[in-house]
Design an enzyme around this catalytic site. Structure first.
Site, mmCIF file in Angstrom:
data_model
loop_
_atom_site.group_PDB
_atom_site.id
_atom_site.type_symbol
_atom_site.label_atom_id
_atom_site.label_comp_id
_atom_site.label_asym_id
_atom_site.label_seq_id
_atom_site.Cartn_x
_atom_site.Cartn_y
_atom_site.Cartn_z
ATOM 1 N N SER A 289 31.287 -10.468 -16.358
ATOM 2 C CA SER A 289 31.786 -11.476 -17.312
ATOM 3 C C SER A 289 32.785 -12.433 -16.671
ATOM 4 C CB SER A 289 32.460 -10.785 -18.501
ATOM 5 O OG SER A 289 33.033 -11.768 -19.340
ATOM 6 N N SER B 68 34.596 -14.296 -18.641
ATOM 7 C CA SER B 68 35.584 -14.578 -19.692
ATOM 8 C C SER B 68 37.027 -14.351 -19.245
ATOM 9 C CB SER B 68 35.277 -13.749 -20.943
ATOM 10 O OG SER B 68 34.079 -14.191 -21.510
ATOM 11 N N THR C 276 30.292 -9.105 -26.290
ATOM 12 C CA THR C 276 28.986 -9.555 -25.822
ATOM 13 C C THR C 276 28.022 -8.388 -26.009
ATOM 14 O OG1 THR C 276 27.826 -10.537 -23.956
ATOM 15 C CG2 THR C 276 29.652 -9.083 -23.384
ATOM 16 N N LYS D 61 27.309 -7.647 -30.836
ATOM 17 C CA LYS D 61 27.567 -8.758 -31.766
ATOM 18 C C LYS D 61 27.093 -8.481 -33.196
ATOM 19 C CE LYS D 61 27.440 -12.416 -28.272
ATOM 20 N NZ LYS D 61 26.856 -13.700 -27.915
ATOM 21 N N ASP E 205 29.467 -19.025 -30.827
ATOM 22 C CA ASP E 205 28.332 -19.456 -30.003
ATOM 23 C C ASP E 205 27.691 -20.743 -30.542
ATOM 24 O OD1 ASP E 205 28.449 -17.400 -28.120
ATOM 25 O OD2 ASP E 205 27.223 -16.057 -29.336
ATOM 26 N N GLY F 43 12.452 -18.993 -28.277
ATOM 27 C CA GLY F 43 13.164 -17.725 -28.390
ATOM 28 C C GLY F 43 13.696 -17.534 -29.789
ATOM 29 N N LEU G 126 19.937 -22.848 -22.433
ATOM 30 C CA LEU G 126 21.175 -22.070 -22.609
ATOM 31 C C LEU G 126 21.551 -21.353 -21.315
ATOM 32 C CD1 LEU G 126 21.016 -20.524 -26.186
ATOM 33 C CD2 LEU G 126 21.579 -22.831 -25.457
ATOM 34 N N TYR H 143 22.786 -21.040 -17.647
ATOM 35 C CA TYR H 143 23.653 -21.899 -16.824
ATOM 36 C C TYR H 143 23.681 -21.458 -15.369
ATOM 37 C CZ TYR H 143 26.660 -18.043 -18.180
ATOM 38 O OH TYR H 143 27.132 -16.793 -18.436
HETATM 39 P P1 NAP Z 1 17.958 -11.732 -26.653
HETATM 40 O O1 NAP Z 1 18.631 -11.498 -27.952
HETATM 41 O O2 NAP Z 1 17.574 -10.572 -25.803
HETATM 42 O O3 NAP Z 1 16.644 -12.630 -26.938
HETATM 43 C C1 NAP Z 1 15.787 -13.004 -25.907
HETATM 44 C C2 NAP Z 1 14.702 -13.936 -26.429
HETATM 45 O O4 NAP Z 1 13.938 -14.366 -25.314
HETATM 46 C C3 NAP Z 1 13.732 -13.288 -27.409
HETATM 47 O O5 NAP Z 1 13.322 -14.241 -28.354
HETATM 48 C C4 NAP Z 1 12.566 -12.895 -26.505
HETATM 49 O O6 NAP Z 1 11.319 -12.881 -27.157
HETATM 50 C C5 NAP Z 1 12.571 -14.011 -25.518
HETATM 51 N N1 NAP Z 1 11.996 -13.601 -24.233
HETATM 52 C C6 NAP Z 1 12.510 -12.712 -23.366
HETATM 53 N N2 NAP Z 1 11.681 -12.576 -22.300
HETATM 54 C C7 NAP Z 1 10.630 -13.379 -22.538
HETATM 55 C C8 NAP Z 1 9.444 -13.677 -21.807
HETATM 56 N N3 NAP Z 1 9.176 -13.095 -20.626
HETATM 57 N N4 NAP Z 1 8.566 -14.566 -22.334
HETATM 58 C C9 NAP Z 1 8.818 -15.137 -23.530
HETATM 59 N N5 NAP Z 1 9.925 -14.898 -24.266
HETATM 60 C C10 NAP Z 1 10.810 -14.042 -23.773
HETATM 61 O O7 NAP Z 1 18.859 -12.641 -25.700
HETATM 62 P P2 NAP Z 1 19.974 -13.714 -26.150
HETATM 63 O O8 NAP Z 1 21.286 -13.045 -26.270
HETATM 64 O O9 NAP Z 1 19.438 -14.479 -27.283
HETATM 65 O O10 NAP Z 1 20.078 -14.643 -24.820
HETATM 66 C C11 NAP Z 1 19.010 -15.517 -24.451
HETATM 67 C C12 NAP Z 1 19.445 -16.372 -23.270
HETATM 68 O O11 NAP Z 1 20.503 -17.239 -23.671
HETATM 69 C C13 NAP Z 1 19.980 -15.583 -22.068
HETATM 70 O O12 NAP Z 1 19.520 -16.195 -20.893
HETATM 71 C C14 NAP Z 1 21.472 -15.736 -22.178
HETATM 72 O O13 NAP Z 1 22.105 -15.666 -20.915
HETATM 73 C C15 NAP Z 1 21.564 -17.148 -22.744
HETATM 74 N N6 NAP Z 1 22.835 -17.355 -23.468
HETATM 75 C C16 NAP Z 1 23.669 -18.342 -23.021
HETATM 76 C C17 NAP Z 1 24.850 -18.575 -23.677
HETATM 77 C C18 NAP Z 1 25.774 -19.653 -23.183
HETATM 78 O O14 NAP Z 1 26.974 -19.629 -23.512
HETATM 79 N N7 NAP Z 1 25.276 -20.624 -22.442
HETATM 80 C C19 NAP Z 1 25.227 -17.812 -24.797
HETATM 81 C C20 NAP Z 1 24.330 -16.812 -25.241
HETATM 82 C C21 NAP Z 1 23.135 -16.593 -24.554
HETATM 83 P P3 NAP Z 1 10.757 -11.597 -27.965
HETATM 84 O O15 NAP Z 1 11.455 -11.600 -29.295
HETATM 85 O O16 NAP Z 1 9.309 -11.869 -28.068
HETATM 86 O O17 NAP Z 1 11.097 -10.385 -27.137
#
Ligand code: NAP
Length: 281
Positions: free
Chosen positions: A14, A16, A63, A67, A103, A127, A221, A223
């Site tokens: 992290s 943070s 995190t 959440k 977020d 997603g 999202l 980075y």
């Molecule tokens: P999550 O709850 O695990 O959700 C992941 C999503 O991605 C689900 O919809 C999943 O689909 C889909 N996915 C995963 N692998 C896939 C693949 N191979 N093909 C197609 N779809 C796929 O994760 P999250 O917390 O939402 O985070 C998602 C991304 O956002 C991460 O990369 C995270 O680092 C980033 N993020 C960035 C910030 C920021 O501050 N910039 C904040 C939060 C998150 P299924 O439902 O079909 O499994």
């Protein structure tokens, strides 16, 4: 000392503590406030919250995997946290735990900085996980015409969309679903981990971008790396692009506003946080 933490499992990666301590330093509060990281496993969250309420800290960020669980455990939810049933910031006030979600606001502030106004347009999210939910429900509260949530698992997209059925429409993350959704889209946002460093997973085929109108902007999202293959291709095709760094920074700045219970100078805090990140790399 006023102690703050970020909790999660894993947590060692992290950024943070680096970002929050840099901002506390800038605000002249480093002598009285400190921000650390604690590994808290999923099954330990209720015990952790009890300790926090008993006074071991003034608040904490959460995190993975906490959440959604925290949204059911805290004493009070902000309207934003209640809408997305997710908490990433907990403030302890008079022994009570108040839950916030920064977020979605962080994402929208990063759009504002980049002059990518989603109002009046159509948005497509890739997603339907936690990040997509925060972004979708934040955008649904704005004057956005329609938000299509495209997900590999269609049922998960349908469940997300049921929270704001007037604005949110589910679709499959396949070529046909994407092309239909993108046809009148002004903003495409990748909320999947595809393209993220360390995962080794990429979009197999980015030709769906051809269905995006020329003026459509593309956000990721992710980075790290700063420019994913999705963003590189979108930029090469003439679209404006934005990565997830601004969202990361602003969710932290808004969390600090909650902890300190005061408004901060967003531009100043962003500069400080960005400089701290750059120095650490
Ligand atoms: P999550 O709850 O695990 O959700 C992941 C999503 O991605 C689900 O919809 C999943 O689909 C889909 N996915 C995963 N692998 C896939 C693949 N191979 N093909 C197609 N779809 C796929 O994760 P999250 O917390 O939402 O985070 C998602 C991304 O956002 C991460 O990369 C995270 O680092 C980033 N993020 C960035 C910030 C920021 O501050 N910039 C904040 C939060 C998150 P299924 O439902 O079909 O499994």
């Amino acid at each position: 000392m006023n102690q703050l933490f970020v909790i999660g499992d894993p947590i060692a990666h992290s950024k943070s503590p680096l970002l929050q301590n840099a901002m506390l330093q800038e605000l002249g509060l480093a002598e009285t406030w400190s921000y650390g990281a604690r590994q808290v496993r999923g099954e330990e969250i209720a015990t952790w919250l009890a300790q926090a309420k008993a006074g071991i800290c003034r608040g904490f960020n959460a995190t993975m995997p906490h959440k959604e669980h925290l949204a059911r455990l805290v004493d009070q939810l902000s309207p934003g946290a209640a809408a997305c049933r997710s908490v990433n910031t907990v403030c302890i006030r008079e022994g009570r735990a108040l839950g916030f979600s920064t977020d979605g606001p962080g994402f929208v502030q990063s759009l504002t900085d980049a002059q990518m106004d989603p109002q009046g347009g159509r948005v497509v999210l890739l997603g339907a996980g936690g990040a997509a939910k925060a972004v979708a429900l934040q955008l649904a509260g704005l004057d956005v015409e329609e938000i299509t949530v495209c997900n590999r698992n269609l049922e998960r997209a349908q469940a997300l969309c049921s929270h704001a059925p007037d604005k949110l429409k589910p679709a499959s993350l396949n070529r046909r679903g994407l092309e239909e959704a993108l046809a009148r889209c002004s903003l495409l946002v990748n909320c999947t981990p595809l393209g993220m460093a360390g995962t080794g997973r990429q979009f197999e085929d980015l030709s769906f971008l051809q269905a995006l109108p020329a003026q459509g902007a593309v956000c990721d999202l992710v980075y790290s790396p700063a420019e994913t293959m999705l963003l590189a291709r979108a930029r090469a095709e003439g679209h404006r692009t934005l990565n997830g760094l601004g969202m990361l920074l602003y969710q932290g700045i808004f969390a600090l506003e909650h902890f300190l219970d005061q408004k901060l100078d967003l531009a100043q805090m962003r500069r400080v946080a960005e400089a701290a990140l750059a120095q650490s790399e």
